[in-house]
Design an enzyme around this catalytic site. Sequence first.
Site, PDB file in Angstrom:
ATOM      1  N   TYR B 245       0.767  -1.243  -0.068  1.00 63.98           N
ATOM      2  CA  TYR B 245      -0.017  -0.063   0.039  1.00 63.98           C
ATOM      3  C   TYR B 245       0.982   1.143  -0.206  1.00 63.98           C
ATOM      4  O   TYR B 245       1.765   1.473   0.843  1.00 63.98           O
ATOM      5  CB  TYR B 245      -0.859   0.224   1.391  1.00 63.98           C
ATOM      6  CG  TYR B 245      -1.974  -0.829   1.195  1.00 63.98           C
ATOM      7  CD1 TYR B 245      -3.135  -0.751   0.238  1.00 63.98           C
ATOM      8  CD2 TYR B 245      -1.978  -1.785   2.169  1.00 63.98           C
ATOM      9  CE1 TYR B 245      -4.042  -1.580   0.134  1.00 63.98           C
ATOM     10  CE2 TYR B 245      -3.284  -2.626   2.261  1.00 63.98           C
ATOM     11  CZ  TYR B 245      -4.095  -2.637   1.221  1.00 63.98           C
ATOM     12  OH  TYR B 245      -5.255  -3.433   1.294  1.00 63.98           O
ATOM     13  N   ASP B 273      -6.174  -0.697  -6.405  1.00 61.23           N
ATOM     14  CA  ASP B 273      -7.390  -0.843  -6.448  1.00 61.23           C
ATOM     15  C   ASP B 273      -7.911  -0.256  -5.153  1.00 61.23           C
ATOM     16  O   ASP B 273      -9.170  -0.390  -4.906  1.00 61.23           O
ATOM     17  CB  ASP B 273      -8.223  -2.057  -6.770  1.00 61.23           C
ATOM     18  CG  ASP B 273      -7.801  -3.179  -6.048  1.00 61.23           C
ATOM     19  OD1 ASP B 273      -6.956  -2.888  -4.956  1.00 61.23           O
ATOM     20  OD2 ASP B 273      -8.267  -4.259  -6.130  1.00 61.23           O
ATOM     21  N   HIS B 365      -9.716  -7.226  -5.415  1.00 62.78           N
ATOM     22  CA  HIS B 365      -9.549  -7.262  -4.022  1.00 62.78           C
ATOM     23  C   HIS B 365     -10.418  -7.820  -3.132  1.00 62.78           C
ATOM     24  O   HIS B 365     -10.835  -7.546  -2.208  1.00 62.78           O
ATOM     25  CB  HIS B 365      -9.643  -5.608  -3.533  1.00 62.78           C
ATOM     26  CG  HIS B 365      -8.697  -5.252  -2.212  1.00 62.78           C
ATOM     27  ND1 HIS B 365      -7.604  -4.276  -2.481  1.00 62.78           N
ATOM     28  CD2 HIS B 365      -8.530  -5.599  -1.196  1.00 62.78           C
ATOM     29  CE1 HIS B 365      -7.030  -4.062  -1.416  1.00 62.78           C
ATOM     30  NE2 HIS B 365      -7.710  -5.062  -0.549  1.00 62.78           N
TER      31      HIS B 365
END
Lengths: 505, 505, 505, 505
Positions: B245, B273, B365
């Site tokens: 991230y 995403d 995800h």
Amino acid sequence: MSLASNSSPLISSETAKQHASRDSCWIIVHGSVYDVTDFLDEHPGGSQIILKYAGQDATEAYEPIHPPDAITTNLPKNKHLGPVDPDTIVAIAKEVTEEEKRRQALLAARPPLDEIINLHDFEVESELPCPSAKGWAYYSSASDDEITIRENRLAFQRVWFRPRVLRNVAKVDWSTTILGQKSSLPVYISATALGKLGHPDGELNLTRAAGKHGVIQMIATLASCSFDEIVDAGVPGQPFFVQLYVNRDREITKRYVQHAEKRGVKGLFITVDAPQLGRREKDMRLKLIGEESGAKVQEGQKDVPKDQGVARAISAFIDPSLCWDDIPWFLSITKIPIILKGISTAEDALLAYDSGVHGIVLSNHGGRQLDTARSGLEILIEVTDALKKRGATRQFDIFVDGGVRRASDVLKALALGAKAVGVGRAFLYAYCAYGQPGVEKAIQIFRDELEMNMRLLGVTTLDELRPEMVDARALNVHTGSIAEDNLFRGTYQPLSLAKFRDAKL
Amino acid sequence: MSLASNSSPLISSETAKQHASRDSCWIIVHGSVYDVTDFLDEHPGGSQIILKYAGQDATEAYEPIHPPDAITTNLPKNKHLGPVDPDTIVAIAKEVTEEEKRRQALLAARPPLDEIINLHDFEVESELPCPSAKGWAYYSSASDDEITIRENRLAFQRVWFRPRVLRNVAKVDWSTTILGQKSSLPVYISATALGKLGHPDGELNLTRAAGKHGVIQMIATLASCSFDEIVDAGVPGQPFFVQLYVNRDREITKRYVQHAEKRGVKGLFITVDAPQLGRREKDMRLKLIGEESGAKVQEGQKDVPKDQGVARAISAFIDPSLCWDDIPWFLSITKIPIILKGISTAEDALLAYDSGVHGIVLSNHGGRQLDTARSGLEILIEVTDALKKRGATRQFDIFVDGGVRRASDVLKALALGAKAVGVGRAFLYAYCAYGQPGVEKAIQIFRDELEMNMRLLGVTTLDELRPEMVDARALNVHTGSIAEDNLFRGTYQPLSLAKFRDAKL
Amino acid sequence: MSLASNSSPLISSETAKQHASRDSCWIIVHGSVYDVTDFLDEHPGGSQIILKYAGQDATEAYEPIHPPDAITTNLPKNKHLGPVDPDTIVAIAKEVTEEEKRRQALLAARPPLDEIINLHDFEVESELPCPSAKGWAYYSSASDDEITIRENRLAFQRVWFRPRVLRNVAKVDWSTTILGQKSSLPVYISATALGKLGHPDGELNLTRAAGKHGVIQMIATLASCSFDEIVDAGVPGQPFFVQLYVNRDREITKRYVQHAEKRGVKGLFITVDAPQLGRREKDMRLKLIGEESGAKVQEGQKDVPKDQGVARAISAFIDPSLCWDDIPWFLSITKIPIILKGISTAEDALLAYDSGVHGIVLSNHGGRQLDTARSGLEILIEVTDALKKRGATRQFDIFVDGGVRRASDVLKALALGAKAVGVGRAFLYAYCAYGQPGVEKAIQIFRDELEMNMRLLGVTTLDELRPEMVDARALNVHTGSIAEDNLFRGTYQPLSLAKFRDAKL
Amino acid sequence: MSLASNSSPLISSETAKQHASRDSCWIIVHGSVYDVTDFLDEHPGGSQIILKYAGQDATEAYEPIHPPDAITTNLPKNKHLGPVDPDTIVAIAKEVTEEEKRRQALLAARPPLDEIINLHDFEVESELPCPSAKGWAYYSSASDDEITIRENRLAFQRVWFRPRVLRNVAKVDWSTTILGQKSSLPVYISATALGKLGHPDGELNLTRAAGKHGVIQMIATLASCSFDEIVDAGVPGQPFFVQLYVNRDREITKRYVQHAEKRGVKGLFITVDAPQLGRREKDMRLKLIGEESGAKVQEGQKDVPKDQGVARAISAFIDPSLCWDDIPWFLSITKIPIILKGISTAEDALLAYDSGVHGIVLSNHGGRQLDTARSGLEILIEVTDALKKRGATRQFDIFVDGGVRRASDVLKALALGAKAVGVGRAFLYAYCAYGQPGVEKAIQIFRDELEMNMRLLGVTTLDELRPEMVDARALNVHTGSIAEDNLFRGTYQPLSLAKFRDAKL
């Protein structure tokens, strides 16, 4: 708040009680006595319901169904007999039933507003607080087999996203302009009728929340609160739209529209999908069950059949002869932008465009009119195609309503060409369940979901939404849907038959 | 295992207790005392949760959500006050509740590992041993109406096999090479966060099983175990991937990536995403219910709203402005192959190809971000088509994740052009339920099913898989599925409404 | 019926009991004692199951799984130790449990055969009389998620009739010729294994009913009754087909085929879709539950894992290297027409045509092998198309099996080009439930339904069936079906998870 | 009402009782004694059922299955033995069982007719009042898996409306002309058999309601009331149609048709989809259960098998050799317009057109004949296309029946080209539940719904209905439907298996 402004002497409730027949029928509303003898046969809801209160106080039954000024407007001045003498009213000690106690206990145990996290929650929480089962049935019912009301919801779930990634979405803005008015959401509050059936403040809950959060409310012709009450409750400059059922008497309609214009209304939404209000069986069943057999209607007397439900009782004034020929007249009597609400085909969308009105709402009236009519979202595709083929150039806004429960629904409609979407029942359920704070929470949920979903779609403003961001190929496939919408399913109450099978041998 | 390496004098727990307010707030973690007063407003999870433990030992709440070094890394050295005096800690005799006793009895009656025969079994068995209901809700939840998480599973069942017969399948080999690393399976362990919510050893269960069986683990940015703990637990030469991230502070990201490179990580999977973590209602509901009302947050104080669930509490650091312009920078700071995780359209797959990265993961995800996004498997078809049309020639690997529960799912994805598939939750559930042996059994099940299904398909190596071995025409038909997946159905818990209807009148 | 034909002296059961270990292991079967010590590691079902009966009478466990001559054929003569002394056998008074009493009561209350009116009825009635739950699980199970077994049934219901009217249908004839043999039905009895798990007479129930009613039975390699027992039970001239699992040792296969030819078998159906028998989870679960933990298998000892179910325990001999190259050899060793059973694509149908065999069965092995394989009915369309395009002219029969429960299913397959259809489980269930009369009733039901449906379709002979008599456009639409098949639904038992959710906290 | 018109002396019931065997079999019907010994083997329903009443009064069993004159017509005069002596009949005091008492209580609690608001309500309310479970099973049953009966309903819901707005719909008119006869509805009452199984007045309930409201009734060949009884019950000038099962003996058919013509019948609907009546399992199950085992049929005696249900017992006379060659003969014996009822393909529609008949009914016999036949509505599209291509010019009316429950269904069929629709079961259920007033209410519901839906569709007469007012693209998509029809689902009783699974161990 007495509506009788004359200085007539006080009338004893004993006196009123003596006028309790077809020949002389008085009723008390909001502390004033009215002689409705001559009006009995003109009452759109039938004489029977009035006769039930002949000689008595009818306020509690009158209030949620009528705007406060309905009786003073419709009854000649000389029938306004004056105020009732409050000293003559015998207080009736209402007994609290076991059922009512249980209801109060359940009400007390309801989840607090901050545990509400989606719009479906409001629906499931609104049934219990609704003062009357008839009211909730009126709100939640739809026509015939209720196929269209469910299709409205399911249609959104046949459209799948094609989200774009790696776009800078640090700042996202979901505000827009609707008919020239700023709106903090691409959503307006659509008209729903008889708001006081669900909450004592009725539509004012919407007005106050809308004013606070920059959302536009559409005022219903059949609102429980009067048009002026609603507009008066707005903050300075708060924009309103108004929804119009066209009266058989066009003068009444003209007065209503011109009054709306004078009060600054910004959009006139003429309902065109309801020459007659639909058969809504949940509503009809409750009407039947709730009705005390009481005094029989006399032989030969024309009356509204008792199995028609609330919807049809209140809609006798609507003009079924309204047609395209009437549009020029509407354009001549007002400068408010005119939107035709309830278009269902590309053909009629083109007629509307050609007629000179300013926009259309693709809608099936929340599934309450023609059952197995298609969802507004599905119609949207054929309409935008048809307008493109026609080479439509002038400003002509397309709105969609029906079944919206998620910001993702809104974004799908906008990607496919809608300017904004209307949400009716969800806001209604929000205030039935939690009053004005409920409506504010509903708006907040839209904001949260819009921020989230715009980021995940890769758009920072609504202008960036494009048809290629959705895969809508399944939209007009009229068979099956994929994973079930369990919230919707848990919320939706199936139609029931006249009697349950398990009562059988 | 004290993290405080200085030689400060011992601090009495009584002294710590006196710093239990906004003005002076100390907490104890892993036997050390920290002054977090100035950090309160910077805490990504909000100040409220820290204040709950002000002056007390916060280790139990801290541990599953943070890597062990989070506090020492984020807090200036001078706020590390030193070790708590163990003699001053008053032991609290925890009472074993009736519910806990019942839970222990149920745990004892669980089926032994050798009765587990498919991956669904792990899911159903993982809920009970999960130390906290919040943890399981965090793992199993997905966004909005949870349509995409279910579609992920159902999509595989819209692809049907066209098996070839009479090929010599005496020997079948399902090993492969992923980003240059040997893998005993065409499956890698995809990143999932907060592993200690489900098992005290957290992600190390995966590391140990992966090392033993030649499978590659992707390390999550938000793992409960620290990156180094995980890598250290590997066998010599064990390959790892890392999921990223991207932090608002790119320096933190750069340090993390370069550290990963130094430790020999073989693939950098940048999540694209999740500019913001999704609204996951199961997670949100439990968060709400679990939260003691406690001391009210003060007026005007900015804090994370308490209805956001675990997901959003831990993700405030993620940068929503990450975009294509950042890719060259990533390529400049590391030599690890870069894979973009979370591509959902052919358009973005082409942008990724052109950007110079080494591959993409077609993923939504795990259904946890944009609901009604399409499954990776469905996207695979349009992506391979687009790359073929573009005439793509350089090495560019396509991975798919989401909903994989059977070796047959893996084979379908490979037949349609994927290099390997990622499996996250299934391995996570395996160790929640049975620890490291659970993960090993899951790998064994994949092996058994791969052997069986490759033989039945008529292929002896993964290279022989061809698009014509599947009939995928139904994949992008967004309506209906055929026979129900009962295991999946028995496992999946539908969303619930705020309150159950049967609690109504 | 002793299988020991030598004149050895009687062996005391006490003596046998002393040989109850890995080092010296005797067992008693059908009154004879065998020394199986050296055979333990060669037993296809693993040594563990034999050791369980070491020194004891194993007949009850042996019988349903093996043909009577399996032990005498496989064990060298010198290991046939001779007959057990019947006087030394201690009769064990079996206690009748409460559960057994309840089972007997339920058995007594079963509907008589003349209340059975469709083939589904047999399935639902067969479970209770089935002597062992394992047996019924073996019969009814299918692979993985059991999607294909259900698709087999549902596929027929995606084909709709286009019936013709006003044709003279006074006389209708549903007899046909299959591989040159007269058959009173366009249906043959397909091979199913281990018939004695469901009824003490096993496959002989089929043989006797088939002989009486002019139907052709296909004898399974894995039948509980031996090939010769079955053929001997036929009436003079009764035609048989035989199903073949090809052995790793081709000599065994050759002997089997040539023996079959000598006995007059009319068709050799070589199974080509089972290089390894499928993972059937219902079977696996019961195997696990039924297995007493007993004496642990010793460390390092290679054995069939105990979670493999009956299917895999009995199939170790099947050769996974069987391939197209073997076909000429088969054509060289026999003159029986050869049919490849288990073709699933047009590609393989063309290879089969080119290989010189006499026909194919489009089949997915009753859903027991590759899950999400397509139904034979669906494959039929692409196969007839491909053969037409190829300009196929020589005699080459196409059969279909899987999911047939109605004469209308048969007629649909024939209209689309099949010569006849195979029905396996339905006849099996018929004799499990009612023995030979059950099979006769099943045949009668086919006759009744064929007469009815041929009349209603407007055909008097099977030759008149045409593709245009069905609308099969939905057959390869892999999404949704219309009205539910409630009989099938009531019969089908969904897969269960390792433990039921309601046992949770 | 004695049917014996001769003046024979009274016969004692004691005497009759002595003729209670195969060798001499007398029965009493409507007070007359008949010798049926020679007729036993000719009885279409088999001898067994007659022998059950040998020597006794059979009126109660005879009445609902036969027209009153069946026995006098079929039996030679000399077998009419004369009236029974009423003084010799011993009154049997029928005991009221507990079950009957409970049934009466449930009957008393039924909803009054004015709570019935849709046609489904009649179905659910008709089961309890139906005097015999067999009767209701006969009415509600359909063939095989009952897929077609449900498809009939669901097909309408795959057609969606494209309603037009802003047309003047103040006045709407739903009257029409059917085969030259005025009809107040675009709906006729289709033939259903054995009306007295559901109500003592049988089909006369339909006749009286039809006469009163200007609706046309089609008289069934197998009506419980005789043709003349029905016609006699009509008001002056009331038009009738007649449905014809063609007898193996064409003279009987000719007499019937010419008698119908003499009585003024306006349309002859020849059933062409029933060369044999379908296997209807609900009917068959009840027949089996209801049948007392009684005296066994003797060995070798040919009889109707006892598992055939009512349908097949009564239909042995129908001629399965009826074919296109017979049409000229029909056209030669009558001037009544001839309609072929039960056409299912465009091919047969063209043959009908060419044969010179006056119209066709697209019908699958209410799902009672060939299961998985398509719905009449679906066939309608291919038939209108085919006729247009053929350039059909002469008057040739197309009707549709099956599954109609809403006025919206009717409008869909008319929009797609039907002249009118037939409704059978719904009117039958209406009188089973409420007698003649039930039928009148059903007609009223059609009127209300037609008015509503025509307004909402934007048409004022039926002529204005156009194909483009519906979206029927999903009609021939044989997979899935969208939102469930809950009324239909609540009404429909799934087929059951021979024994319920929960009776298992």
